[in-house]
Scaffold this active site. Sequence first.
Site, short mmCIF file in Angstrom:
data_model
loop_
_atom_site.label_atom_id
_atom_site.label_comp_id
_atom_site.label_asym_id
_atom_site.label_seq_id
_atom_site.Cartn_x
_atom_site.Cartn_y
_atom_site.Cartn_z
N GLU A 1 29.55 14.02 39.15
CA GLU A 1 29.90 14.10 37.73
C GLU A 1 28.67 14.51 36.92
O GLU A 1 27.61 13.90 37.04
CB GLU A 1 30.43 12.76 37.23
CG GLU A 1 30.57 12.64 35.71
CD GLU A 1 31.42 13.73 35.08
OE1 GLU A 1 31.00 14.28 34.04
OE2 GLU A 1 32.50 14.04 35.62
N GLY B 1 34.67 9.04 33.80
CA GLY B 1 35.78 8.91 32.86
C GLY B 1 36.14 10.22 32.19
O GLY B 1 37.23 10.36 31.63
N GLY C 1 47.36 22.72 14.73
CA GLY C 1 48.35 21.66 14.50
C GLY C 1 48.95 21.12 15.77
O GLY C 1 50.11 20.70 15.78
N GLY C 2 48.16 21.12 16.86
CA GLY C 2 48.62 20.54 18.11
C GLY C 2 48.32 19.05 18.16
O GLY C 2 48.05 18.42 17.13
N VAL C 3 48.34 18.49 19.36
CA VAL C 3 48.19 17.04 19.52
C VAL C 3 46.86 16.54 18.95
O VAL C 3 46.82 15.60 18.16
CB VAL C 3 48.31 16.64 21.00
CG1 VAL C 3 48.02 15.15 21.18
CG2 VAL C 3 49.72 16.95 21.52
N ILE C 4 45.74 17.16 19.35
CA ILE C 4 44.43 16.70 18.89
C ILE C 4 44.32 16.81 17.37
O ILE C 4 43.89 15.88 16.68
CB ILE C 4 43.31 17.50 19.57
CG1 ILE C 4 43.31 17.25 21.08
CG2 ILE C 4 41.94 17.13 18.99
CD1 ILE C 4 42.37 18.16 21.86
N ARG D 1 42.36 23.74 24.61
CA ARG D 1 41.36 23.45 25.63
C ARG D 1 41.27 24.62 26.61
O ARG D 1 42.26 25.33 26.83
CB ARG D 1 41.71 22.19 26.41
CG ARG D 1 42.06 20.98 25.57
CD ARG D 1 40.86 20.30 25.00
NE ARG D 1 39.94 19.81 26.01
CZ ARG D 1 38.78 19.25 25.71
NH1 ARG D 1 38.39 19.15 24.44
NH2 ARG D 1 37.97 18.81 26.67
N ALA E 1 45.86 13.38 30.66
CA ALA E 1 45.17 12.48 31.59
C ALA E 1 46.12 11.92 32.64
O ALA E 1 45.77 11.81 33.82
CB ALA E 1 44.50 11.34 30.82
N HIS F 1 67.22 -7.14 24.24
CA HIS F 1 67.60 -7.16 22.82
C HIS F 1 66.91 -8.32 22.12
O HIS F 1 66.83 -9.41 22.67
CB HIS F 1 69.13 -7.32 22.69
CG HIS F 1 69.59 -7.45 21.28
ND1 HIS F 1 69.72 -6.37 20.44
CD2 HIS F 1 69.91 -8.55 20.54
CE1 HIS F 1 70.13 -6.78 19.25
NE2 HIS F 1 70.25 -8.11 19.29
#
Length: 452
Positions: free
Chosen positions: A31, A36, A181-184, A267, A314, A439
């Site tokens: 890494e 992570g 205007g995407g998720v991020i 990305r 992820a 319920h």
Amino acid sequence: MYDLIVLGGGPAGYNAADYAAKNGMSVLLIEERALGGVCLNEGCIPTKTLLYSAKIYDYAKHSSDYGVSFTGAAIDHAKVIERKGRVVKKLVGGVGAKLKHAGVKVVNGHAEIAGRGADGFTVKVGGDEYTGAKLLVCTGSSAAVPPIPGLREGLAAGFVKTNREILDMTTLPRHIVVIGGGVIGLEMASYFNSVGVEVTVVEMLDHIGGPTEPAVTEILQKNYEKRGVKFMLGAKVTGVGSSSVSCELDGKPLEITCDCVLCAVGRRANTAGIGLENIGVLTERGAIVTDDQLKTNVAGVWAAGDVNGKSMLAHTAYREGEVAVNDMLGKKDAMRYISVPSVIYTNPEVASVGETTVTIKQKGIDADVRVLTMNYSGRYLAENEGGDGIAEIIIDKAHNRVLGVHLIGSYASEMIYGAAMMVEKEMRVADVRKFVFPHPTVCEVIREAMFD
């Protein structure tokens, strides 16, 4: 000599390394930055930490709607960022401990595949060389930076930020422009709007949320417009200055003055500079080409997570890593991307899985689309004053199977896994009817929508 060398310690890499080691393989994980990956350090976890603080603040501001009154609620952004750091540090440490316990050897540094010999693949890290019989490439992705005039200069100056830098800001801007205007972009717009920052979202498409179900994103947009977020849809960013963003909307030039810009246009897979060309790994549009077992075109090489560009999430990466290792072990397994759920952690939350009304038209699927307000749920009504959430269920008419489920409202992120199981197992409505939903819960609305 290792049985497996894993390049990258994000969700795909560290989970696959742990799983492979527990199945008897000797594993080396390399890494470059921190264990992570983007998820733990500058993506999923940090953003959710900020968004939870914003949610608490939202509750405080609107507590009188629920018969609770007090004064003095305030947001301390610096403390929010400080807490984010503690959460990240704890989780990253947990990943390291998990890998150590499994017997995975972890090396920190930039990995480059040098070639392939009789003994396997050679990977260089600085002045050291390592050999592995198999390779799993999990090098992740980075924020895309399009060739907009002034954008890179803005990044260098600190006026423009990506998801990495925005999460380390200790002071709040007065006005932020979010490009994308995407998720991020939507999650960050949600946070900054909640804590009192003026927010403008500039999106090139005529809608927000990318491929998310239109009926859901339309509700989300209306919610945030009511809260003061400005959306400029169908707008093209033409330039970034030292304190402004230039756009073109309906053929007319516009300039937006602001204190900060978030570049959130998507990305790009991290495939450059890791030596893929030295062993002939095939890429398309910058991402590694893989099959449903995550195999590449080179025998002995697999690729999982964002680096293959299929589903940059992820939880997709976790599963892909497991599928790849199972293939190495000779265990029959395969990815089914249609049943991978996606979530936008705004307030209200958005969660989706399976086919949408757009994809069923594209595929020519004859389906029944059932939509029900979440106010049919007693718990939702009790907890959401003026809430306008919905549950949308898509059912194919030929076999009465659940093809897609789309939610906007409280707990959507926690409910969607059950819907994903329905899609994965190709359940019929009659199969779901046998389930007993607790319920009172918000998830009951899924059953109500399906059978109403």
